[in-house]
Design an enzyme around this catalytic site. Sequence first.
Site, PDB file in Angstrom:
ATOM      1  N   SER A 172      -3.763  18.241 -16.944  1.00 59.16           N
ATOM      2  CA  SER A 172      -2.759  18.822 -16.054  1.00 59.16           C
ATOM      3  C   SER A 172      -3.058  18.498 -14.596  1.00 59.16           C
ATOM      4  O   SER A 172      -4.221  18.470 -14.175  1.00 59.16           O
ATOM      5  CB  SER A 172      -2.709  20.341 -16.239  1.00 59.16           C
ATOM      6  OG  SER A 172      -2.418  20.695 -17.574  1.00 59.16           O
ATOM      7  N   SER A 223       0.832  -1.202   0.000  1.00 52.49           N
ATOM      8  CA  SER A 223       0.000   0.000   0.000  1.00 52.49           C
ATOM      9  C   SER A 223       0.870   1.257   0.000  1.00 52.49           C
ATOM     10  O   SER A 223       1.947   1.268   0.613  1.00 52.49           O
ATOM     11  CB  SER A 223      -0.903   0.005   1.240  1.00 52.49           C
ATOM     12  OG  SER A 223      -1.550   1.258   1.395  1.00 52.49           O
TER      13      SER A 223
END
Length: 738
Positions: free
Chosen positions: A669, A309
């Site tokens: 972006s 994780s």
Amino acid sequence: MGSRKSVCCGLSARELIFAVLFVLMTAVSVTLIALMATEAHTGPSPTLPPTPEPQHTPYLIGVGRADCTGPPAEIPLMGYANPQQNAAGIHTRLFSRAFIIDDWRKRVVFVTADVGMISQRLRLEVLQALKLKYGDLYGQDNVVLSGTHTHCGLGGYFQYTLFMMSSKGYIKASVEPLVNGIVKSIDIAHSNMRPGRIYRSIGELDDSSLNRSPHSYMNNPEDERHRYKWNTDKQVVVLKFTDLDRDGIGMLSWFAVHAVSMNYTNLMVSSDNMGYASYLLEQDKNPGELPGQGGFVAGFSSSNLGDVSPNTKGPHCMNTGMPCDYLNSSCPDGGTKECKAFGPGEDMFESTRIIGENIYKKAKELYANAAEEVTGLLHSAHQWVNMTDVTVQINNTHTVRTCKPALGHSFAAGTTDGGGDLNFTQGAVEGDPFWDGIRDALVGEPSNETQECHYPKPILFSTGEMNWPLPWHPQIVDVQIITIGSVAIVAVPGEMTTMSGRRLREAVKQELQSEGAFKDVEVVIAGLSNIYTHYITTFEEYQVQRYEGASTIYGPHTLSAYLQQYRGLARAIAQDRVSELPVGPEPPFFEKLFNLLSAATVDRKPENSSFGDVLQQVYPVYRQGDVVSVTFVAGNPRHSGDIRDKTFVTVELYDNRTSSWEVIYNDASWETRFQWLKGSNRESNSTVEWHIPQTAPSGSYRIKHFGHYKQMKGLRPVITPYEGTSDVFRVTKSFYYQ
């Protein structure tokens, strides 16, 4: 009397003089050479020019990148299986990145795509499209498709019932951008092929990953665990691609971590931490270009991330702040739903930025220092195997076998990265009469054979015995290895845990080196490749039955079966006998797939308004670090059709020199967020945020939004484009309120 010449031995006087001079010069030259030779042996050694590096035959190399983003509205996001997590905007766009290598006798293709996983259906459709365009040049033997494992890409590209149930079926509008985007990235790489070189570099990144099932990991043999410093793989492997002038054209990297920094509350399409690492390196190497543009391609691929994780603060109970129970990841009040792991940032966006930036920085460092050239021939080996019926010889007297697919009770518990909503817990080795009764009434009881085969897993869904309306899980699975000189890429059809991956890398390395070749081979695992089959734990981890073990669908000996299959591929490569490998049973290509996603309705707008009108306007002035927000009357983004290489958003800066607006950011972006909100009465709006970077120049800006709306003209639907523009606002280093 006539004149008379002086003669000697048939030569004139002039010739004689020249002959004498020649003899004298020769004698002097021989003497000088002898003196120089004597000095060379008795005096100091002269300084010689450096020996040039041996020049190996260059490869032919092509790199390509293409947008594969689908409609960011109403389609389920694939990964968390959360029915409320339907797409509603764009955080970052999704891209496919392709790398083609050719050694002048053989060619291989590796694709890493910003997608949850490669499904069998997606791979088959990509291979069909490649065959139509290129014939037999690209096929199942030499093409690897790998997913980055973002949990915020669109679903709907599967052909097995379980996956279709969690993503509203097979959705053509989701599949087509993925297929076309992957194929286009290969097209671009194919058209850009040129002689070049590859360099490899290896390092460690130790602050961006955490084992989310340490209890399972600790069940592996102690002597095996002691061979490793960490309970996750910290290794980062980088391949640097250059042209013959050593100018960089691309980079491919592998690192084992889940792309789950963006959690299950997010509704925007996002490439998550691995995609952000690609974004940063490509922006760095393609200065001045918008995302997705420029020739340099940076691929960050998944690896053996099954129990890994990025949420490095670890799991805590959200209602108390206390650590979750170590064994079953639950909380005293609220169970597994309250147990959640947190990343290093204050929110999921900051955590995504931190983890992605860490991966990017390490890869950039390794890329800059890559000096070990990859040389040698290319190989590829592929087979289809029926994973429900593999027999493995584990010692001289005993064999074991794989099982029909099944999911255990702990599958429904979820993980600390995204827990389930019901009262299931990880680590369950006994069934629950309540849920078992509901299961038996709905889909039937698992057979005794399947229950015995999967022991100690208490079966929640015996998916291998569930075939309506189509099989719930695959039987036929791809196994594949490609080698590029001293680098072997093992394409794994699922999520291998840390220790499973270590055993597989070791097994493949042993086989490759068994014939004396591949002495310095580096074996990397490309996860989530070619087909998705959930998790692959070790036999020991399986006994604990946490989420990963409960999701190892072919039973406790799944890893042993894969080790056997991949050993066979590696041995065939080492012995140059790949052509003798049996192809195996071909996977199905189902024709009648269901779709549960209703058609997008017509769009409506408030009275006395038009699509694209601004509902909430920008402020006149902002500073670097502020967030600009503007809301528009919008249509459903699904009506925009194929949105690849387009944008819903632009941030534009006014250029005083040219008296024109320049696009400096779009919806791909990192700095922008496009959020779509479906309201009542079929009205909806879109909010665009621009998070102004500290580096933004002072000046005049505006934000534009583009979209399409659908209306009925009689009985015929008509889709019309629209656009909206904010007021002009200024960005300045400081301002004063008066």
